[in-house]
Design a protein around this motif. Structure first.
Motif, PDB file in Angstrom:
ATOM      1  N   THR A 203      -7.407   0.824   5.626  1.00 12.85           N
ATOM      2  CA  THR A 203      -7.571   0.966   7.078  1.00 12.85           C
ATOM      3  C   THR A 203      -6.343   0.450   7.810  1.00 12.85           C
ATOM      4  OG1 THR A 203      -9.962   0.780   6.866  1.00 12.85           O
ATOM      5  CG2 THR A 203      -9.028   0.338   9.052  1.00 12.85           C
ATOM      6  N   ALA A 204      -5.817  -0.691   7.363  1.00  7.03           N
ATOM      7  CA  ALA A 204      -4.618  -1.258   7.993  1.00  7.03           C
ATOM      8  C   ALA A 204      -3.435  -0.299   7.864  1.00  7.03           C
ATOM      9  CB  ALA A 204      -4.283  -2.612   7.377  1.00  7.03           C
ATOM     10  N   LEU A 205      -3.290   0.355   6.709  1.00  8.91           N
ATOM     11  CA  LEU A 205      -2.213   1.323   6.525  1.00  8.91           C
ATOM     12  C   LEU A 205      -2.381   2.499   7.490  1.00  8.91           C
ATOM     13  CD1 LEU A 205       0.239   2.513   4.861  1.00  8.91           C
ATOM     14  CD2 LEU A 205      -1.531   3.798   3.651  1.00  8.91           C
ATOM     15  N   LEU A 206      -3.578   3.049   7.565  1.00 14.17           N
ATOM     16  CA  LEU A 206      -3.819   4.188   8.453  1.00 14.17           C
ATOM     17  C   LEU A 206      -3.508   3.814   9.900  1.00 14.17           C
ATOM     18  CD1 LEU A 206      -7.079   5.591   6.848  1.00 14.17           C
ATOM     19  CD2 LEU A 206      -4.759   6.534   6.654  1.00 14.17           C
ATOM     20  N   ASP A 207      -3.887   2.603  10.301  1.00 18.86           N
ATOM     21  CA  ASP A 207      -3.559   2.137  11.647  1.00 18.86           C
ATOM     22  C   ASP A 207      -2.040   2.048  11.828  1.00 18.86           C
ATOM     23  OD1 ASP A 207      -6.264   1.952  12.217  1.00 18.86           O
ATOM     24  OD2 ASP A 207      -6.336  -0.240  12.105  1.00 18.86           O
ATOM     25  N   ALA A 208      -1.337   1.496  10.833  1.00 16.18           N
ATOM     26  CA  ALA A 208       0.120   1.340  10.921  1.00 16.18           C
ATOM     27  C   ALA A 208       0.826   2.689  11.009  1.00 16.18           C
ATOM     28  CB  ALA A 208       0.638   0.544   9.720  1.00 16.18           C
TER      29      ALA A 208
ATOM     30  N   MET B 186       7.967   3.811  -8.974  1.00 18.38           N
ATOM     31  CA  MET B 186       8.398   4.429  -7.716  1.00 18.38           C
ATOM     32  C   MET B 186       9.337   3.529  -6.919  1.00 18.38           C
ATOM     33  SD  MET B 186       6.821   7.333  -7.502  1.00 18.38           S
ATOM     34  CE  MET B 186       5.971   7.909  -8.965  1.00 18.38           C
ATOM     35  N   ALA B 187      10.405   4.130  -6.420  1.00 19.07           N
ATOM     36  CA  ALA B 187      11.212   3.480  -5.392  1.00 19.07           C
ATOM     37  C   ALA B 187      10.469   3.699  -4.079  1.00 19.07           C
ATOM     38  CB  ALA B 187      12.599   4.108  -5.330  1.00 19.07           C
ATOM     39  N   CYS B 188      10.688   2.813  -3.121  1.00 26.41           N
ATOM     40  CA  CYS B 188       9.954   2.953  -1.864  1.00 26.41           C
ATOM     41  C   CYS B 188      10.746   2.389  -0.701  1.00 26.41           C
ATOM     42  CB  CYS B 188       8.591   2.271  -1.959  1.00 26.41           C
ATOM     43  SG  CYS B 188       8.656   0.481  -2.128  1.00 26.41           S
ATOM     44  N   ASN B 189      10.357   2.827   0.489  1.00 25.97           N
ATOM     45  CA  ASN B 189      10.884   2.281   1.745  1.00 25.97           C
ATOM     46  C   ASN B 189       9.773   1.481   2.397  1.00 25.97           C
ATOM     47  OD1 ASN B 189      13.435   3.487   1.582  1.00 25.97           O
ATOM     48  ND2 ASN B 189      12.689   5.364   2.530  1.00 25.97           N
ATOM     49  N   LEU B 190      10.044   0.196   2.649  1.00 26.87           N
ATOM     50  CA  LEU B 190       9.041  -0.633   3.298  1.00 26.87           C
ATOM     51  C   LEU B 190       8.908  -0.260   4.766  1.00 26.87           C
ATOM     52  CD1 LEU B 190       9.600  -4.262   1.947  1.00 26.87           C
ATOM     53  CD2 LEU B 190       8.032  -2.501   1.139  1.00 26.87           C
ATOM     54  N   GLY B 191       7.680  -0.268   5.224  1.00 24.20           N
ATOM     55  CA  GLY B 191       7.382  -0.042   6.629  1.00 24.20           C
ATOM     56  C   GLY B 191       6.781  -1.302   7.232  1.00 24.20           C
TER      57      GLY B 191
ATOM     58  N   VAL C  39       0.910  -1.136   0.000  1.00 24.27           N
ATOM     59  CA  VAL C  39       0.000   0.000   0.000  1.00 24.27           C
ATOM     60  C   VAL C  39       0.953   1.191   0.000  1.00 24.27           C
ATOM     61  CG1 VAL C  39      -1.860   1.206   1.163  1.00 24.27           C
ATOM     62  CG2 VAL C  39      -1.753  -1.306   1.236  1.00 24.27           C
ATOM     63  N   LEU C  40       1.162   1.727  -1.195  1.00 23.66           N
ATOM     64  CA  LEU C  40       2.156   2.774  -1.427  1.00 23.66           C
ATOM     65  C   LEU C  40       1.553   4.132  -1.098  1.00 23.66           C
ATOM     66  CD1 LEU C  40       5.026   3.270  -2.601  1.00 23.66           C
ATOM     67  CD2 LEU C  40       3.893   3.603  -4.822  1.00 23.66           C
ATOM     68  N   TRP C  41       2.299   4.916  -0.313  1.00 22.78           N
ATOM     69  CA  TRP C  41       1.791   6.218   0.097  1.00 22.78           C
ATOM     70  C   TRP C  41       2.885   7.279  -0.029  1.00 22.78           C
ATOM     71  CZ3 TRP C  41       3.769   8.893   4.340  1.00 22.78           C
ATOM     72  CH2 TRP C  41       4.632   8.167   5.171  1.00 22.78           C
ATOM     73  N   ARG C  42       2.429   8.516  -0.047  1.00 22.11           N
ATOM     74  CA  ARG C  42       3.333   9.674  -0.007  1.00 22.11           C
ATOM     75  C   ARG C  42       2.625  10.774   0.760  1.00 22.11           C
ATOM     76  NH1 ARG C  42       2.789  12.006  -6.244  1.00 22.11           N
ATOM     77  NH2 ARG C  42       0.700  12.860  -5.969  1.00 22.11           N
TER      78      ARG C  42
END
Length: 142
Positions: free
Chosen positions: A129-134, A64-69, A13-16
């Protein structure tokens, strides 16, 4: 359901951070083969672990390059009679540029509420929802 081992896949779930400075945006991909909007994901290649696959798939599908959380819930479902298991991570986009390709013809950056509406499948909406919680953001983030 099917007998045998599931097809293993991984995604993000990619975000910026929103360019407006207000909240975050999520990257959704449109896949013409399935005519759907989803999170970037794909099958693991031989010898690849799920984390490597998730980063590779984000790059291939979004540019996109990304950093995993944090790891997010794993989804399980059937596709063309085969069980598929997809592990997901929260991932912050760090750089890149989208170019349409054979698998993904469009990319949208949307606030979480709009992303939930646009996503085709309920299992993908639950990942918002899981992303927002994380990220410790309110579940009703705009």
């Amino acid at each position: 359901m099917t007998d045998g081992d599931p097809v293993l896949a991984a995604g993000c779930v990619l975000w910026r951070r929103s360019p407006s400075g207000q909240g975050i945006e999520l990257a959704l991909v449109h896949r013409p083969k399935w005519t759907d909007w989803s999170h970037p994901k794909g099958k693991l290649k031989r010898g690849e672990d799920a984390r490597q696959a998730a980063v590779r798939e984000v790059l291939e599908e979004t540019g996109m390059a990304c950093n995993l959380g944090s790891e997010l819930p794993t989804t399980r479902y059937t596709v063309e009679g085969n069980l598929k298991e997809v592990r997901y991570w929260a991932a912050e986009a760090t750089a890149g540029e989208f170019l349409p390709n054979k698998e993904v013809d469009r990319l949208l950056w949307l606030p979480p509420a709009a992303a939930r509406i646009r996503l085709t499948r309920d299992r993908d909406k639950e990942l918002v929802t899981a992303l927002l919680d994380a990220l410790h953001l309110p579940r009703n983030a705009p």
